[in-house]
Design an enzyme around this catalytic site. Structure first.
Site, PDB file in Angstrom:
ATOM      1  N   LYS A  61       0.864  -1.186   0.000  1.00  0.00           N
ATOM      2  CA  LYS A  61       0.000   0.000   0.000  1.00  0.00           C
ATOM      3  C   LYS A  61       0.895   1.228   0.000  1.00  0.00           C
ATOM      4  CE  LYS A  61      -3.425   2.909   1.139  1.00  0.00           C
ATOM      5  NZ  LYS A  61      -2.851   4.177   0.763  1.00  0.00           N
ATOM      6  N   ASP A  63       1.560   5.189   0.053  1.00  0.00           N
ATOM      7  CA  ASP A  63       0.892   6.325   0.685  1.00  0.00           C
ATOM      8  C   ASP A  63       1.114   7.548  -0.182  1.00  0.00           C
ATOM      9  OD1 ASP A  63      -0.598   7.600   2.557  1.00  0.00           O
ATOM     10  OD2 ASP A  63       0.988   7.749   4.058  1.00  0.00           O
TER      11      ASP A  63
END
Length: 169
Positions: A61, A63
Site C-alpha cells: 500500500k 501512501d
C-alpha cells in the site's frame, strides 16, 4: 504495418509480435475497444484480521496520490482518482509516453514522495499535490516517483477482463 510493430517498437528493436498490441491481442479476455474514460479506480480496503488466499494478489500500500496515466501517442494526461487532470502538477512524468511499449495505453498507479529511508510519505508529498506548475526548486526539493501496478488498456485492447497477473506480465 504487416509486422504488427509500431514505430516505437521498431525504434526499440523489437521483433514482429513483441509490441504491446501484439501482446494484448493474445491475452484471454482482451477486448478490441476504444480507450475507456472516466474510470473509477479500485481502492484498497482494510481488514481487522490477516487474510490469505492463493487466488488473490497482494501489493504494498503506497501512501500517495492515485492516478491513471492516459497515453495517446506522445501525449500524456494524468487523471486523479477524483477525475481531475493533474498533468501540470507532475512535469517530471512528461516522458512517460516514450517509456511505454504502446502507442496508446491506460495505466493505473500511485505518485509518491519518499522519506530518507525510501518509504512513501504522504506528508512530504503534500507540498506538491496542489501546485499546478511546480517550480524547479520545488521539484528538486520534493522529487516524486510513480509506481504503476495495472495496465488497463493497450493499443486498441481493453484489458479489464484479463486476469490481473496476466496484465502485470
Amino acid at each position: 504495418a504487416l509486422s504488427g510493430r509500431t514505430l516505437a517498437d521498431v525504434a526499440a528493436g523489437l521483433p514482429p509480435g513483441q509490441g504491446a498490441a501484439a501482446g494484448a491481442a493474445v491475452l484471454e479476455g482482451a477486448v478490441r475497444a476504444d480507450m475507456p474514460t472516466n474510470l473509477k479506480p479500485m481502492l484498497a480496503s482494510s481488514r481487522e484480521t490477516a487474510f490469505s488466499d492463493p487466488a488473490w494478489v497482494y501489493e504494498l500500500k503506497w501512501d500517495g496520490v492515485r492516478i491513471q496515466a492516459q497515453i495517446r501517442g506522445q501525449q500524456l494526461r494524468l487523471i486523479s482518482r477524483n477525475g481531475r487532470d493533474v498533468t501540470a502538477h507532475y512535469p517530471e512524468l512528461r516522458d512517460l509516453p516514450f517509456l511505454v511499449r504502446a502507442r496508446d495505453a491506460l495505466l493505473d498507479g500511485e505518485i509518491v514522495a519518499l522519506d530518507a529511508e525510501g518509504r512513501s510519505d504522504f506528508g512530504i508529498l503534500q507540498s506538491r499535490m496542489h501546485v499546478d506548475r511546480p517550480s524547479t526548486a520545488l521539484i528538486e526539493a520534493t522529487p516524486i516517483y510513480c509506481w504503476f501496478f495495472d495496465l488497463i488498456y493497450a493499443d486498441g485492447y481493453d484489458l479489464r477482463h484479463v486476469p490481473l497477473v496476466d496484465r502485470k506480465k
